[in-house]
Every structure is written in structure tokens, then in C-alpha cells.
Design a protein around this motif. Sequence first.
Motif, PDB file in Angstrom:
ATOM      1  N   TYR A 183       0.485  -3.163  -1.295  1.00 32.41           N
ATOM      2  CA  TYR A 183       1.718  -2.814  -0.596  1.00 32.41           C
ATOM      3  C   TYR A 183       1.471  -1.727   0.440  1.00 32.41           C
ATOM      4  O   TYR A 183       0.476  -1.004   0.398  1.00 32.41           O
ATOM      5  CB  TYR A 183       2.784  -2.361  -1.600  1.00 32.41           C
ATOM      6  N   GLY A 184       2.413  -1.608   1.353  1.00 32.04           N
ATOM      7  CA  GLY A 184       2.305  -0.593   2.383  1.00 32.04           C
ATOM      8  C   GLY A 184       2.464   0.813   1.817  1.00 32.04           C
ATOM      9  O   GLY A 184       3.077   1.018   0.763  1.00 32.04           O
ATOM     10  N   PRO A 185       1.912   1.827   2.516  1.00 30.41           N
ATOM     11  CA  PRO A 185       1.945   3.193   1.993  1.00 30.41           C
ATOM     12  C   PRO A 185       3.353   3.760   1.870  1.00 30.41           C
ATOM     13  O   PRO A 185       3.613   4.575   0.983  1.00 30.41           O
ATOM     14  CB  PRO A 185       1.114   3.978   3.012  1.00 30.41           C
ATOM     15  N   LEU A 186       4.267   3.334   2.735  1.00 34.54           N
ATOM     16  CA  LEU A 186       5.622   3.869   2.659  1.00 34.54           C
ATOM     17  C   LEU A 186       6.311   3.426   1.378  1.00 34.54           C
ATOM     18  O   LEU A 186       7.065   4.196   0.765  1.00 34.54           O
ATOM     19  CB  LEU A 186       6.426   3.433   3.878  1.00 34.54           C
ATOM     20  N   PHE A 187       6.057   2.203   0.939  1.00 41.51           N
ATOM     21  CA  PHE A 187       6.652   1.775  -0.319  1.00 41.51           C
ATOM     22  C   PHE A 187       6.036   2.509  -1.496  1.00 41.51           C
ATOM     23  O   PHE A 187       6.731   2.832  -2.470  1.00 41.51           O
ATOM     24  CB  PHE A 187       6.509   0.273  -0.527  1.00 41.51           C
ATOM     25  N   LEU A 188       4.735   2.792  -1.430  1.00 36.67           N
ATOM     26  CA  LEU A 188       4.122   3.564  -2.516  1.00 36.67           C
ATOM     27  C   LEU A 188       4.719   4.959  -2.600  1.00 36.67           C
ATOM     28  O   LEU A 188       4.841   5.525  -3.687  1.00 36.67           O
ATOM     29  CB  LEU A 188       2.612   3.639  -2.318  1.00 36.67           C
ATOM     30  N   LEU A 189       5.112   5.502  -1.446  1.00 34.66           N
ATOM     31  CA  LEU A 189       5.799   6.797  -1.456  1.00 34.66           C
ATOM     32  C   LEU A 189       7.143   6.679  -2.167  1.00 34.66           C
ATOM     33  O   LEU A 189       7.532   7.574  -2.936  1.00 34.66           O
ATOM     34  CB  LEU A 189       5.989   7.288  -0.021  1.00 34.66           C
ATOM     35  N   VAL A 190       7.853   5.579  -1.923  1.00 32.71           N
ATOM     36  CA  VAL A 190       9.123   5.337  -2.626  1.00 32.71           C
ATOM     37  C   VAL A 190       8.874   5.238  -4.126  1.00 32.71           C
ATOM     38  O   VAL A 190       9.577   5.871  -4.938  1.00 32.71           O
ATOM     39  CB  VAL A 190       9.789   4.047  -2.088  1.00 32.71           C
ATOM     40  N   ALA A 191       7.870   4.445  -4.531  1.00 34.05           N
ATOM     41  CA  ALA A 191       7.563   4.291  -5.951  1.00 34.05           C
ATOM     42  C   ALA A 191       7.140   5.617  -6.572  1.00 34.05           C
ATOM     43  O   ALA A 191       7.490   5.922  -7.725  1.00 34.05           O
ATOM     44  CB  ALA A 191       6.459   3.253  -6.128  1.00 34.05           C
ATOM     45  N   LYS A 192       6.394   6.423  -5.820  1.00 36.07           N
ATOM     46  CA  LYS A 192       5.968   7.738  -6.306  1.00 36.07           C
ATOM     47  C   LYS A 192       7.186   8.610  -6.636  1.00 36.07           C
ATOM     48  O   LYS A 192       7.224   9.260  -7.693  1.00 36.07           O
ATOM     49  CB  LYS A 192       5.107   8.420  -5.242  1.00 36.07           C
ATOM     50  N   ASN A 193       8.183   8.594  -5.766  1.00 35.55           N
ATOM     51  CA  ASN A 193       9.373   9.422  -5.997  1.00 35.55           C
ATOM     52  C   ASN A 193      10.217   8.883  -7.142  1.00 35.55           C
ATOM     53  O   ASN A 193      10.840   9.669  -7.870  1.00 35.55           O
ATOM     54  CB  ASN A 193      10.192   9.515  -4.713  1.00 35.55           C
ATOM     55  N   VAL A 194      10.235   7.571  -7.313  1.00 37.23           N
ATOM     56  CA  VAL A 194      10.958   7.010  -8.453  1.00 37.23           C
ATOM     57  C   VAL A 194      10.312   7.475  -9.758  1.00 37.23           C
ATOM     58  O   VAL A 194      11.003   7.937 -10.679  1.00 37.23           O
ATOM     59  CB  VAL A 194      10.973   5.468  -8.371  1.00 37.23           C
ATOM     60  N   VAL A 195       8.987   7.369  -9.858  1.00 40.33           N
ATOM     61  CA  VAL A 195       8.293   7.805 -11.075  1.00 40.33           C
ATOM     62  C   VAL A 195       8.421   9.316 -11.258  1.00 40.33           C
ATOM     63  O   VAL A 195       8.510   9.812 -12.389  1.00 40.33           O
ATOM     64  CB  VAL A 195       6.814   7.377 -11.032  1.00 40.33           C
ATOM     65  N   LEU A 290       5.110  -1.055   6.957  1.00 40.64           N
ATOM     66  CA  LEU A 290       4.589  -0.019   6.074  1.00 40.64           C
ATOM     67  C   LEU A 290       5.133  -0.149   4.651  1.00 40.64           C
ATOM     68  O   LEU A 290       4.684   0.548   3.741  1.00 40.64           O
ATOM     69  CB  LEU A 290       4.921   1.366   6.636  1.00 40.64           C
ATOM     70  N   ILE A 291       6.113  -1.057   4.479  1.00 37.88           N
ATOM     71  CA  ILE A 291       6.611  -1.381   3.143  1.00 37.88           C
ATOM     72  C   ILE A 291       5.954  -2.662   2.640  1.00 37.88           C
ATOM     73  O   ILE A 291       5.371  -2.702   1.565  1.00 37.88           O
ATOM     74  CB  ILE A 291       8.146  -1.527   3.163  1.00 37.88           C
ATOM     75  N   LYS A 292       6.052  -3.707   3.442  1.00 45.12           N
ATOM     76  CA  LYS A 292       5.443  -4.999   3.127  1.00 45.12           C
ATOM     77  C   LYS A 292       4.718  -5.455   4.384  1.00 45.12           C
ATOM     78  O   LYS A 292       5.341  -5.747   5.402  1.00 45.12           O
ATOM     79  CB  LYS A 292       6.525  -6.006   2.729  1.00 45.12           C
ATOM     80  N   PRO A 293       3.398  -5.512   4.385  1.00 42.97           N
ATOM     81  CA  PRO A 293       2.641  -5.710   5.623  1.00 42.97           C
ATOM     82  C   PRO A 293       2.984  -6.975   6.405  1.00 42.97           C
ATOM     83  O   PRO A 293       2.771  -7.022   7.612  1.00 42.97           O
ATOM     84  CB  PRO A 293       1.184  -5.752   5.134  1.00 42.97           C
ATOM     85  N   THR A 294       3.545  -7.985   5.761  1.00 43.58           N
ATOM     86  CA  THR A 294       3.828  -9.231   6.472  1.00 43.58           C
ATOM     87  C   THR A 294       4.895  -9.072   7.550  1.00 43.58           C
ATOM     88  O   THR A 294       5.028  -9.944   8.414  1.00 43.58           O
ATOM     89  CB  THR A 294       4.276 -10.309   5.475  1.00 43.58           C
ATOM     90  N   ALA A 295       5.650  -7.981   7.544  1.00 45.05           N
ATOM     91  CA  ALA A 295       6.628  -7.755   8.623  1.00 45.05           C
ATOM     92  C   ALA A 295       5.943  -7.677   9.978  1.00 45.05           C
ATOM     93  O   ALA A 295       6.570  -7.923  11.014  1.00 45.05           O
ATOM     94  CB  ALA A 295       7.422  -6.480   8.354  1.00 45.05           C
ATOM     95  N   ALA A 296       4.650  -7.353   9.986  1.00 46.28           N
ATOM     96  CA  ALA A 296       3.911  -7.255  11.258  1.00 46.28           C
ATOM     97  C   ALA A 296       3.906  -8.573  12.012  1.00 46.28           C
ATOM     98  O   ALA A 296       3.739  -8.587  13.242  1.00 46.28           O
ATOM     99  CB  ALA A 296       2.477  -6.792  10.989  1.00 46.28           C
ATOM    100  N   ILE A 297       4.095  -9.686  11.315  1.00 41.20           N
ATOM    101  CA  ILE A 297       4.099 -10.992  11.980  1.00 41.20           C
ATOM    102  C   ILE A 297       5.194 -11.069  13.037  1.00 41.20           C
ATOM    103  O   ILE A 297       5.064 -11.771  14.047  1.00 41.20           O
ATOM    104  CB  ILE A 297       4.274 -12.098  10.926  1.00 41.20           C
TER     105      ILE A 297
END
Length: 546
Positions: A183-195, A290-297
Motif C-alpha cells: 500500500y501507499g505510504p499515506l495509507f500506512l500513516l492512517v493505519a499507524k494512527n488507528v493502531v 499514495l493510498i492505493k498506487p493504482t490511482a496513478a493510472i
Amino acid sequence: MATTTDSVASAEAPMEESAAEAARAAARARESSRFPYRTIAMGVVGSIVMLLAAPGAAGTLVRDPIIGTGPLSWMRYGHGHVLSTAVLYIGFALVVWAWVRLGRYVLAGRIGTKPILVAAFAWMAPLLIAPPLFTRDVFSYLGQGAQLLHGLNPYDYGPAALDVLPDVVQNVHPLWQTTPAPYGPLFLLVAKNVVGITGNNMIAGVILTRLVLLLGLAGMLWALPRLVRHLGGRLPVTMWLAVASPMTVIHLVGGPHNDLLMLAFLTIGVWAALEHKHALAIALVTIGMLIKPTAAIALPFLVWVWANHLPGEESLFRRFVKAVTPSLAIFGVVFTAGTWVSLGSFNLGWVTGLQAPQIIANWLNFPTGLGEVAHTLVNFVVDVPVSPFVTVARGLAWMALLGVMVWQWWKARHGGREAILRMAITLLAVALFAPPTLPWYLTWGFVVASAFAWRRIHLAAMVAVSVFLVLVYYPTGEQSLYDWWFIIGVIAASLYGAASLWKPDPLGLVAAWRRRGDQFTSDTEDTPQTGRESEHPTTPTSRATS
């Protein structure tokens, strides 16, 4: 005097007829605008049934503090698990039935957007507190967020490397325990804050993740009406297709999946591009990447939209250069800043992490399926491993997909609606041909395409596809694709759902049941039938709308 009376009567007759016609028109208007309470209630009942069965049949925890060793623990084992699963499927069937009924009302012009949104929210509400449905991905989200929270790079290690938060780690699927995050780093930041908020409490972590991802749904709800105005669709159809469908209600919310958050940035970015807000569009879609890389398409297609909004005196090539230059600059700034803010450094390890999901191999991915078919045929003659066949098929599919992407991008060179349609087609092509193909991946293209005009036959096909894509995974999150008898049943159910959009009860099953009930009543009822019929009339209208 008689002549005068006759003339007055003849003059009043048309007035009475017109008044009667107006009354009938008003009655039809009231009928067409009736709020579909029963249909919404059917979906709510189905959603609640799924909630009640999910603790025994869905993505359960290794150590469940609610039913783990208590009086309800029977739901997770043996016949109890089978019963829970059957009940969950009944709930799912009720949700799908309600969705198809709602679709018939939409196509008949009987309801507008408001009842659809009320229905979607009502069906989603019970699932917000349910265990994960038809997937366990949310446990991986929490595991990777925990890694980032405790100083481990999720792009170098899997959650198994974490020596804290044991409940978080042990609930990650074995396939992803040692796999880097895709996953993109921005989503991992979201998951980090949730945990960071929920810690080792997995139930709270799943619920909070859903609530955060609902921000993505809010973004979609804001963007879709505006996209419809640009792309020529009908808003009730769009909302029925993109928001109330099982793909959104059960996969994206009930799952949940981070695709929902990415879709918000994608749809708002597409709207911004069509509104000549091109810098904003590139920035938003880059954030989605940066959340889901496929948006780059989507980015190369938005460049064509920008180029075609520039003054037309210059050649298309010069306009493209003038559009692509600032687009690359905006992309570079947002990409760098988003990565740095999320990871504390310009770490591109997540790009290589995109290869991790390719370890999933099943025939839902079209080239993988072709490779498996070729292996089966050859294996009748000589015993050979399957991996070379799948590898070759995937390699050929990558080349074909690259050709399709370039061709669709070139066809989009005139910008406008055509560019957005080509973008949606490309997103669907990537979901189908790039390994792996997971059911919720098809929402990337479907949500954007929902804002265009649809024919009824295509909507019926979408019903079949939506039902199929939910049921090809078991409620536990494990695939059912090689349970062939089950898949035959799934295909039959999907086709029946599609036919039901055209005609209620296409096989006459409900009508046959009612006739049987009427026959039983007439044989056993001692009271006169006329009295019962007068209390409960069964006119063709009431049968059709019940």
C-alpha cells in the motif's frame, strides 16, 4: 330551459372528466414517489442477520474476547460454523434482493436519489460493528500500521517481525505475515494512527478503520453528482450502482478496504479536471496514489483533459507539452511531500512492495486462469508443474495490457468525456489482467463509469458481476474459486439476480409459492373467502409492488 340545462351539463362533463384525470394523475404521482420502506427494511434485516452470523462465519479473531470461550463459541466450530455461514448467506441474499428491487424502482423512475442513499446507509450501519466480511485485509492494515508505529519499515518486513501487540500480529493472514506492505505510504500513516489509538484491541481497530474509510464514501458522495452532470448519467442510477451495491456495502464497507479512501480522491480529482481545476486534479489523484498506487493510472488521462482545455490555436502536441510539464512538477512535489510526511524519509520501498500481491494465483485473474487451463490440458499427457504456465501467461498478459493502456490513452487525446471513459476502461483492464485480480479491485473503474449513461442490459450484467464478485470468496476471506459445485451455485444466483432486474420473480418461484399457499388455504379455511379477500386484496398492482 331544457336546452340551457343540457348545454350546462355538456359543459360540465369535460370539466368533470378533466378533474377526474387530474386526480388520477395525482394518484399516479403519489404512487411513483412512494418511499420504498419495505425494500429498505428488507435490506436492513439482511444486514442485521449478517451481523449476527458474522462472529461465527466471517473473519473471526484468533482470540475473540466476545465469543472465544463463552456460551456462543459453538458458532465458530463444526455444525455451528456451518449454520452461521448458512445464516450469513441468507442475510446476504436479503441485501441483494433489496438492492435489485431498489434498482427496478430506479429504472421505472419511481424513486429519486434520497431513498437510495437512505437505503445504502441503513444497510451499511449494522456492518460497521461486524467482524470483517469476505476478507481479512483489515487485519493486515493494522499489522502494517503497528510496524510503522513501532519503528519497523513495513516495506522491508512483514508484521511477523513485530514483537509487540500480539493480538494484532497473530490475526494477520499467514500469507501476509512475512510479506512487505503493497500500500501507499499515506495509507500506512492512517493505519499507524488507528493502531496508535486502539493499540492491541482488534475489535476497536477494525471499527475505527471503517469509520476512517467512511470519509472516502463521503468524498465519493460529494463528487458523483457533479461527475454525473459532466458525464451524462442519471444520478439515481449512479448512486444505486456505485453506493448501494453489494460491492460497496459489503466489500468496501463490510470488508473494509482502503480502495474506498482512494476512490474519494480519484472521483474528486476527475471532477476537478473537468471543471478546469487541473493543478488540483493532479494533486488529488497523486494523493490517491499514495493510498492505493493504482490511482496513478488516471494521471496520464487527466493530462489530455488539461491539454484540451488550453486554447485551440496551437497544435495538440504543443498543448500536451504545456499540460504535461506542470503536471509532472505537481506530481513530483505532492509525491515527495506525501512520502516524506508518511515515512519520515523519501523511501521508495513501497514501489517494490507492489510485487507482493502477485503471489496470489487464482483464475479470477484472467491470464492466470488461462495458464491453469493450459497446464491442465498438458498435464493429461505429462506431469508438469503449473508455475511455468502461469508465469508465461502473466508475462504475455502484461505485454497485452501495456498495449491496451497505450491504445486507450491515445484514444483519449481529445479530452472531455471520452478521456474519462477511456480512463475507466483502463482501470477495469488493469484490475482484470494485472495479477492479482481481487473482487474489490473492479470498483476502481466501476465507480467512475457509474456516472455515465447506462443501458438496462448493462445494469443487469452489473448485478450479476456484483453478486459473483462477493460470493467468489467465503465469508472468512478465503477464496471459493476452486469449489466448483459452489461456483456453479454462485453463477446461478448471479444470473438470477441479473434476470430479476428485468422482471420480478423471473422463474415464477414466488408466484408458485403463493399459488400453493392459496390452494392450501382454500382447502383448509372454513371461513368464506370473500371476507378474507376484502380485508387483504391481492390485486395485480399489490402483487407487483410487494
